[in-house]
Enzyme design. Structure first.
Site, PDB file in Angstrom:
ATOM      1  N   HIS A 193      66.628 -26.739 -25.998  1.00  0.00           N
ATOM      2  CA  HIS A 193      65.717 -26.585 -24.924  1.00  0.00           C
ATOM      3  C   HIS A 193      65.454 -24.825 -24.834  1.00  0.00           C
ATOM      4  CE1 HIS A 193      63.962 -26.682 -20.839  1.00  0.00           C
ATOM      5  NE2 HIS A 193      63.710 -27.895 -21.098  1.00  0.00           N
ATOM      6  N   GLU A 214      57.633 -29.094 -26.601  1.00  0.00           N
ATOM      7  CA  GLU A 214      57.501 -28.545 -25.040  1.00  0.00           C
ATOM      8  C   GLU A 214      57.084 -27.126 -25.315  1.00  0.00           C
ATOM      9  OE1 GLU A 214      60.279 -30.791 -21.718  1.00  0.00           O
ATOM     10  OE2 GLU A 214      61.544 -29.054 -22.998  1.00  0.00           O
TER      11      GLU A 214
END
Ligand code: 13P
Length: 252
Positions: A101, A170
């Site tokens: 992430h 993302e």
């Protein structure tokens, strides 16, 4: 829309108290209702402090749990203050784990750290949600594809069980900002990822999710992305009402 499996993954980041289990419970109740007929996988990734508590409290078979991180070493247990191993998160109820992430990359996870985490999660048979995405600067320079290639090639090894791998695109500039790439851009990125994973890792049906400011308002556009297998949702997953609305809008 309803024939393929769609992932809705809730990343609670550094949010949540034990009493917030009620939000998860409401989503479980909603799913057991008329949305039963759709093939979907719902995963909650609460902070580590709540993972075991939530997973033990949960009674819905339609909900799964994941960890937001794991330690970098392959040790099950050992002298590593502050770390939680893949085995420990599994024992705590996680079937999934987020790796790579951008918020972890920003705090020091580099290509090698991410590679090691992927290898140890794979050994433990956790399903890996591998997050990738470009910065605003790289987006503006039209450099996203080079960044994605690097993020994939530097952290993926060839002998992983690719069935356990889910990719989450993302774009960093979209996380928590309310900004979402347009459909043309997303289709270009998803089609690149699909082809790249096929050519380089022989993954014929890669599961690729979109994450970044997903909401009940934009899901109707986001569901049009070709080759997209679902969504990784941050802020809008904290309240059951918003998360339910995303799922409902996706299927209507
Ligand atoms: P937001 O949905 O809050 O933009 O967060 C996205 C994200 O980082 C999920 O992992």
């Amino acid at each position: 829309m309803s024939s393929k499996t769609t992932f809705f993954i809730a990343n609670w980041k550094m949010n949540g108290l034990p009493k917030n289990y009620k939000e998860i419970n409401k989503v479980g109740a909603f799913l057991s209702d008329k949305y039963k007929q759709f093939k979907k996988i719902i995963v909650y990734c609460p902070p580590m402090s709540l993972l075991t508590y939530f997973s033990k409290k949960n009674t819905s078979k339609l909900l799964n749990f994941g960890a937001q991180d794991i330690s970098v070493t392959q040790l099950d247990f050992g002298p590593q203050t502050g770390s939680v191993s893949p085995k420990m998160v599994k024992l705590g109820g996680a079937k999934f784990v987020l790796i790579g992430h951008s918020e972890k990359r920003a705090k020091g996870d580099n290509f090698d750290t991410i590679k090691k985490k992927i290898i140890s999660a794979n050994k433990t048979n956790l399903k890996i949600i591998f997050c990738i995405g470009e910065s605003l600067q790289d987006y503006k320079k039209n450099n996203a594809i080079n960044i994605l290639k690097k993020q994939l090639s530097k952290s993926l090894v060839k002998n992983l069980n690719f069935n356990n791998l889910i990719f989450a695109y993302e774009p960093i500039w979209s996380i928590g900002t309310g900004l979402v790439p347009n459909e043309k851009y997303l289709n270009k990125i998803f089609s690149f990822l699909k082809q790249y994973l096929k050519d380089n890792y022989k993954i014929n049906t890669a599961k690729i999710l979109y994450g970044g400011s997903v909401s009940a308002d934009n899901i109707n556009n986001l569901k049009l992305i070709s080759n997209c297998s679902g969504f990784l949702v941050g802020g809008a997953s904290l309240k059951a009402k918003n998360f339910i609305e995303i799922i409902r809008n996706y299927y209507t």
